[in-house]
Motif scaffolding. Structure first.
Motif, PDB file in Angstrom:
ATOM      1  N   VAL B 526       0.837  -1.306   0.090  1.00 30.49           N
ATOM      2  CA  VAL B 526      -0.117  -0.028   0.052  1.00 30.49           C
ATOM      3  C   VAL B 526       0.943   1.193  -0.023  1.00 30.49           C
ATOM      4  O   VAL B 526       0.438   2.316  -0.842  1.00 30.49           O
ATOM      5  CB  VAL B 526      -0.915   0.043   1.107  1.00 30.49           C
ATOM      6  CG1 VAL B 526      -1.581   1.370   1.447  1.00 30.49           C
ATOM      7  CG2 VAL B 526      -2.055  -1.128   1.007  1.00 30.49           C
ATOM      8  N   PHE B 527       1.828   1.294   0.872  1.00 31.73           N
ATOM      9  CA  PHE B 527       2.860   2.292   0.857  1.00 31.73           C
ATOM     10  C   PHE B 527       3.491   2.670  -0.440  1.00 31.73           C
ATOM     11  O   PHE B 527       3.584   3.768  -0.821  1.00 31.73           O
ATOM     12  CB  PHE B 527       3.972   2.374   2.158  1.00 31.73           C
ATOM     13  CG  PHE B 527       3.393   2.496   3.478  1.00 31.73           C
ATOM     14  CD1 PHE B 527       2.291   2.661   3.490  1.00 31.73           C
ATOM     15  CD2 PHE B 527       4.229   2.313   4.547  1.00 31.73           C
ATOM     16  CE1 PHE B 527       1.435   2.935   5.042  1.00 31.73           C
ATOM     17  CE2 PHE B 527       3.680   2.386   5.884  1.00 31.73           C
ATOM     18  CZ  PHE B 527       2.444   2.742   6.041  1.00 31.73           C
ATOM     19  N   SER B 528       3.874   1.570  -1.024  1.00 30.80           N
ATOM     20  CA  SER B 528       4.587   1.709  -2.443  1.00 30.80           C
ATOM     21  C   SER B 528       3.179   2.468  -3.623  1.00 30.80           C
ATOM     22  O   SER B 528       3.916   3.139  -4.280  1.00 30.80           O
ATOM     23  CB  SER B 528       5.027   0.468  -2.816  1.00 30.80           C
ATOM     24  OG  SER B 528       3.980  -0.632  -3.297  1.00 30.80           O
ATOM     25  N   ARG B 529       2.327   2.023  -3.397  1.00 32.73           N
ATOM     26  CA  ARG B 529       1.289   2.901  -4.292  1.00 32.73           C
ATOM     27  C   ARG B 529       0.974   4.085  -4.007  1.00 32.73           C
ATOM     28  O   ARG B 529       0.715   4.967  -4.883  1.00 32.73           O
ATOM     29  CB  ARG B 529      -0.156   1.822  -3.967  1.00 32.73           C
ATOM     30  CG  ARG B 529       0.096   0.514  -4.777  1.00 32.73           C
ATOM     31  CD  ARG B 529      -1.102  -0.340  -4.663  1.00 32.73           C
ATOM     32  NE  ARG B 529      -0.580  -1.622  -5.199  1.00 32.73           N
ATOM     33  CZ  ARG B 529      -1.367  -2.844  -5.130  1.00 32.73           C
ATOM     34  NH1 ARG B 529      -2.508  -2.826  -4.634  1.00 32.73           N
ATOM     35  NH2 ARG B 529      -0.881  -3.918  -5.640  1.00 32.73           N
ATOM     36  N   LEU B 530       1.145   4.456  -2.514  1.00 28.66           N
ATOM     37  CA  LEU B 530       0.882   5.994  -2.120  1.00 28.66           C
ATOM     38  C   LEU B 530       1.993   6.881  -2.273  1.00 28.66           C
ATOM     39  O   LEU B 530       1.887   7.965  -1.911  1.00 28.66           O
ATOM     40  CB  LEU B 530       0.322   5.675  -0.793  1.00 28.66           C
ATOM     41  CG  LEU B 530      -1.144   5.312  -0.232  1.00 28.66           C
ATOM     42  CD1 LEU B 530      -1.171   5.024   0.989  1.00 28.66           C
ATOM     43  CD2 LEU B 530      -2.187   6.005  -0.968  1.00 28.66           C
ATOM     44  N   GLY B 531       3.375   6.172  -2.339  1.00 22.96           N
ATOM     45  CA  GLY B 531       4.567   6.854  -2.316  1.00 22.96           C
ATOM     46  C   GLY B 531       4.840   7.411  -0.848  1.00 22.96           C
ATOM     47  O   GLY B 531       5.537   8.520  -0.673  1.00 22.96           O
ATOM     48  N   VAL B 532       4.470   6.555   0.000  1.00 23.47           N
ATOM     49  CA  VAL B 532       4.679   6.706   1.381  1.00 23.47           C
ATOM     50  C   VAL B 532       6.262   6.507   1.778  1.00 23.47           C
ATOM     51  O   VAL B 532       6.560   5.487   1.379  1.00 23.47           O
ATOM     52  CB  VAL B 532       3.756   6.129   2.435  1.00 23.47           C
ATOM     53  CG1 VAL B 532       4.251   6.001   3.875  1.00 23.47           C
ATOM     54  CG2 VAL B 532       2.175   6.808   2.204  1.00 23.47           C
ATOM     55  N   ASP B 533       6.859   7.386   2.548  1.00 23.04           N
ATOM     56  CA  ASP B 533       8.032   7.080   3.215  1.00 23.04           C
ATOM     57  C   ASP B 533       8.019   6.348   4.438  1.00 23.04           C
ATOM     58  O   ASP B 533       7.468   6.901   5.596  1.00 23.04           O
ATOM     59  CB  ASP B 533       8.424   8.664   3.303  1.00 23.04           C
ATOM     60  CG  ASP B 533       9.962   8.343   3.783  1.00 23.04           C
ATOM     61  OD1 ASP B 533      10.598   7.245   4.127  1.00 23.04           O
ATOM     62  OD2 ASP B 533      10.339   9.481   4.372  1.00 23.04           O
ATOM     63  N   ASP B 534       8.220   4.929   4.367  1.00 24.48           N
ATOM     64  CA  ASP B 534       7.838   4.030   5.174  1.00 24.48           C
ATOM     65  C   ASP B 534       8.856   4.349   6.437  1.00 24.48           C
ATOM     66  O   ASP B 534      10.233   4.261   6.408  1.00 24.48           O
ATOM     67  CB  ASP B 534       8.136   2.717   4.822  1.00 24.48           C
ATOM     68  CG  ASP B 534       7.554   1.732   5.963  1.00 24.48           C
ATOM     69  OD1 ASP B 534       7.362   2.027   7.128  1.00 24.48           O
ATOM     70  OD2 ASP B 534       7.369   0.623   5.401  1.00 24.48           O
ATOM     71  N   HIS B 535       8.271   4.477   7.504  1.00 21.95           N
ATOM     72  CA  HIS B 535       9.135   4.986   8.858  1.00 21.95           C
ATOM     73  C   HIS B 535       8.820   3.790   9.970  1.00 21.95           C
ATOM     74  O   HIS B 535       9.358   4.029  11.047  1.00 21.95           O
ATOM     75  CB  HIS B 535       8.806   6.187   9.601  1.00 21.95           C
ATOM     76  CG  HIS B 535       9.266   7.339   8.989  1.00 21.95           C
ATOM     77  ND1 HIS B 535      10.122   8.360   9.566  1.00 21.95           N
ATOM     78  CD2 HIS B 535       9.174   7.818   7.608  1.00 21.95           C
ATOM     79  CE1 HIS B 535      10.722   9.220   8.763  1.00 21.95           C
ATOM     80  NE2 HIS B 535      10.017   9.167   7.561  1.00 21.95           N
ATOM     81  N   THR B 536       8.180   2.492   9.684  1.00 18.35           N
ATOM     82  CA  THR B 536       7.654   1.639  10.663  1.00 18.35           C
ATOM     83  C   THR B 536       9.192   1.151  10.940  1.00 18.35           C
ATOM     84  O   THR B 536      10.169   0.553  10.295  1.00 18.35           O
ATOM     85  CB  THR B 536       6.873   0.690   9.716  1.00 18.35           C
ATOM     86  OG1 THR B 536       5.890   1.100   9.280  1.00 18.35           O
ATOM     87  CG2 THR B 536       6.606  -0.319  10.957  1.00 18.35           C
ATOM     88  N   GLN B 537       9.247   0.868  12.493  1.00 17.16           N
ATOM     89  CA  GLN B 537      10.281   0.256  13.080  1.00 17.16           C
ATOM     90  C   GLN B 537       9.945  -0.409  14.282  1.00 17.16           C
ATOM     91  O   GLN B 537       9.340   0.268  15.196  1.00 17.16           O
ATOM     92  CB  GLN B 537      11.576   1.542  13.439  1.00 17.16           C
ATOM     93  CG  GLN B 537      12.652   1.621  12.727  1.00 17.16           C
ATOM     94  CD  GLN B 537      13.567   2.646  13.258  1.00 17.16           C
ATOM     95  OE1 GLN B 537      13.410   3.417  14.106  1.00 17.16           O
ATOM     96  NE2 GLN B 537      14.651   2.424  12.810  1.00 17.16           N
TER      97      GLN B 537
END
Lengths: 198, 624
Positions: B526-537
């Protein structure tokens, strides 16, 4: 109430610091004039480091409470030193751009081992209404301040945090924007363009 | 509507004992306690309600005290409005820590026996956890009632969706649900009767929801050979919106405003305070005080039934008549102030007894009374949703931190043949940013100031860049029942009144961990489709940190407590029958999420409320 009396009263737990500060600032005579001057410096510094106008800051109604909080926790000497440093930077850079001013603010104030953490805490007070406990190495070097624990200055201080205004939102649990407002884009307030680095 | 708990409604220990002719003794004033009381009083019954805490929030002033407690708490944790009370303590997340193998954390109210740590909590105050709940009200799916038959997982219910459907409607009326049935009719969703609409129109989706939808609508994911289309759908919610004129065959619906006050003082429609958890400042969100206010009005104005409330009364023991197995009374410790353990012990009696203190406290009370039931299942099969959180920054300003806590989500993975292999989930889009995961926005501010060395204009720009772009997806993952996930008691761990505290042994089942692992992958897609900068850690030091197939995750609880006294078809496979009546004790009802044999991917309160109506009918039959 002269300056020494004001500072002494502030350290009495039973007194309400914000009202004391307000009374002192509005006081007559030499002491009132002096404290008004210090408080003016405090607001000028706050305008510089929050990028909110004096009108906005006074509009929160929290200025006196934060002024009193800083004095209560770390004492007036250090606050006066901070404000004097700030005033001298402003005098020295009159007419220069924000970039030049910020450079000096970083070198002499935010980068000062004693004053930096206090300056940062004043910024955090305005944005959240919270006093954050100072770094441990600060307390070890400059002596522990007995009231230096993380706390919220008051319920109103939380509600008046500038953090929320900055992002066009509202403090969680207060100042709601109205039914359905969330479906629209936020209105993020602009701030002085010379303050923007990027 | 006013919550008139005036002195005539309160009772004293002396009166409660002397008044030995109650039809029902109800333990707890939360969702189940209030609905049962309302249903019984409506038919003229006399009810004694025990509430373990002081009932501070019976007045507007008291309610606002809770709001102020939240304002002045710098940690703002999800129990911060509710004061510490050693006589009736509640679980609090800050008391948790990661456990070493074999270690037990006895400092938290729920003794954490591990191996996994659960941050599941509930609120002990007038209104119970309805004071604190988020108030999303999706129904369970028909398939959730028969997961054993369909997917060879978990347990089947002894009743099905169709049996409970009319009671869902009653619950949705009582809780005042705003929702958009049209948007929720889709293949695989909960079936609604033809022409059914919620009492109020759906709350508008947030700007953030729209931005997410714009990025994923029309795309799909492949799972177990099935193509699942994605879109953002609205959640039904028990908070006041715009009344739907089409409700109830065109009769419409009148929202219930704040109790304790006049509607002029506090609005009745959700204003978007973004603070559903831990407390709605304007009572736009349903809390059980609204139902209690109705009961009191029924008593006072219509002379129907009678309720007496005994506050600061902690049920300590269920007493049994050994001759017939019936409950003969409930032993109660009544304390004078939260600050002192000084108390008197009384025994209250009624024709029937209804324990509604949510899955953990109800099991605790039964076990502390030496009543594990014939099946030995009291306390076992404890369930709460396993949550994993995935967060990042959207490429554009999304106006995060506005609206009710959650308005929309991705609901299309709640069901499918994949449930044979891995747990289903429902996805919430959080309007309150990364707060749950990282302590935002405070953590962002301190980090930008202390570590980013920003002040003035650059700080303001930094805050907008960091906060207004925040997206947090919370995956609410199905957890099947497991007998070893259980609440127990141990006399060495007690509270200030000497009541045994709950002990929790918990492991997230592998089935759910497979769901969690897929959820993380799904978020990346989903993030890749939205162009989200993933900060999950995920932090190995976090109390919920779990390694599954070599990858670490943080698993959190959803406070959706289920399964400690499950319903079933016989006294050998369950604790209660389909009416939530104890198999062993004919005049005892254990009412609440504890009766649910599965949790599915729905927030549990609507189902709990629906079951109350079913139980109340059985109680009335028994009392007649």
């Amino acid at each position: 109430m002269n300056k020494t009396e004001f500072y002494a009263k502030l350290s009495t737990p039973a007194n309400d610091p914000a009202s004391l500060a307000l009374a002192a600032i509005q006081g007559d005579g030499e002491a009132g004039t002096y404290l008004r001057g210090v408080y003016d410096q405090f607001l000028a510094f706050s305008v510089e480091v929050t990028a909110f106008s004096r009108f906005d800051l006074e509009g929160t109604g929290q200025g006196e409470a934060y002024f009193a909080t800083v004095i209560q926790v770390v004492g007036y000497e250090i606050l006066e030193q901070l404000l004097d440093t700030f005033t001298s930077i402003i005098n020295q850079t009159g007419g220069e751009s924000t970039l030049v001013r910020n450079d000096l603010l970083r070198r002499r104030l935010f980068g000062n081992e004693r004053l930096g953490p206090i300056a940062r805490n004043i910024v955090k007070l305005w944005f959240t209404g919270n006093w954050y406990q100072l770094p441990r190495n600060w307390s070890e070097k400059f002596g522990p301040a007995p009231k230096d624990v993380t706390f919220t200055v008051s319920a109103n201080a939380y509600v008046e945090g500038l953090l929320w205004t900055t992002i066009g939102a509202h403090p969680a649990g207060a100042k709601a924007q109205g039914y359905g407002s969330w479906a629209n884009p936020p209105r993020i307030p602009e701030f002085g363009s010379d303050a923007v680095v990027r | 509507m006013h919550l008139r708990i005036d002195p005539t409604r309160l009772t004293t220990p002396h009166e409660a004992v002397g008044d030995g002719h109650y039809d029902a003794v109800i333990v707890g004033s939360g969702l189940s306690g209030a609905i049962i009381a309302e249903q019984l009083c409506k038919e003229g019954k006399r009810v004694l309600m025990l509430e373990a805490s002081p009932i501070t929030n019976k007045s507007l002033r008291g309610y606002n005290e809770y709001v102020t407690n939240f304002f002045v708490s710098p940690s703002k944790d999800n129990q911060s409005p509710f004061p510490e009370n050693p006589n009736a303590p509640m679980p609090r997340t800050p008391t948790l820590r990661k456990l070493q193998p074999g270690e037990v954390n006895t400092n938290s109210y729920i003794v954490q026996a591990g191996p996994y740590v659960s941050d599941s909590n509930y609120t002990r105050t007038l209104g119970g956890t309805t004071m604190h709940w988020e108030a999303k009200t999706p129904r369970m799916l028909p398939e959730d009632f028969k997961t054993r038959t369909l997917y060879d997982q978990g347990l089947d219910w002894p009743i099905g969706y169709d049996d409970i459907e009319p009671d869902y409607q009653r619950a949705e009326r009582e809780m005042g649900v705003s929702g958009d049935v049209a948007a929720l009719r889709y293949p695989g969703g909960s079936p609604y009767p033809k022409n059914y609409v919620y009492p109020m129109q759906g709350l508008p989706l947030s700007y953030l929801d729209h931005m997410v939808d714009r990025g994923i609508a029309g795309t799909s994911v492949e799972l177990d050979g099935e193509t699942i289309p994605l879109q953002v759908r609205p959640y039904p919610q028990a908070r006041n919106g715009v009344p739907n004129a089409a409700y109830d065959g065109g009769k419409g619906y009148t929202p219930v405003g704040a109790v304790n006050t006049h509607q002029v003082d506090i609005g009745e429609r959700c204003q978007g305070n973004t603070n559903c958890v831990p407390i709605c400042p304007v009572q736009a969100k349903y809390w059980s005080g609204k139902t209690l206010a109705k009961v009191l009005r029924m008593n006072d104005e219509l002379d129907k039934g009678e309720i007496k409330i005994l506050p600061q009364a902690v049920a300590s023991k269920v007493e049994i008549n050994p001759e017939n197995g019936h409950v003969s009374g409930i032993q109660v410790k009544v304390y004078k102030t939260p600050g002192s353990p000084e108390h008197e012990t009384i025994t209250v009696r009624g024709k029937i007894y209804v324990i509604t203190t949510a899955a953990i406290e109800t099991a605790r009370l039964m076990l502390a009374s030496g009543l594990p039931s014939s099946s030995g299942l009291v306390g076992r099969n404890f369930m709460d949703h396993a949550f994993i959180l995935c967060w990042g920054l959207m490429p554009e300003i999304c106006g995060t931190y506005r609206g009710s806590s959650c308005t929309g989500g991705i609901l299309d993975l709640r069901n499918g043949p994949f449930r044979k292999n891995q747990a289903a989930f429902s996805v919430d889009i959080h309007n309150d940013g990364w707060g749950w995961a990282t302590g935002s926005p405070y953590s962002d501010l301190t980090s930008l100031v202390d570590d980013g060395n920003l002040f003035g204009g650059p700080l303001r720009q930094g805050l907008v860049d960091r906060l207004s772009h925040q997206l947090l997806l919370a995956f609410m993952i199905d957890v099947p029942p497991s007998e070893s996930n259980r609440i127990t008691v141990d006399p060495q761990y007690t509270d200030a009144l000497g009541n045994m505290r709950p002990n929790l042994s918990f492991t997230t089942p592998e089935y759910s961990m497979r769901g969690a692992a897929y959820a993380r992958q799904f978020a990346k897609t989903v993030f890749s489709r939205l162009g989200v900068d993933d900060h999950t850690q995920y932090n190995p030091e976090n109390y919920g940190y779990v390694v599954y197939e070599g990858v670490g995750y943080e698993i959190r609880g959803g406070n959706h407590l289920c399964g400690t006294h499950i319903m079933g078809t016989s006294k050998n496979n369950s604790v209660v029958d389909t009416n939530q009546r104890s198999w062993d004790h004919a005049n005892l009802y254990l009412v609440g999420g504890g009766s649910m044999p599965s949790i599915g991917t729905a927030n549990v309160s609507p189902t709990i409320a629906a079951l109350c109506y079913r139980s109340a009918r059985a109680m009335l039959k028994q009392l007649s």
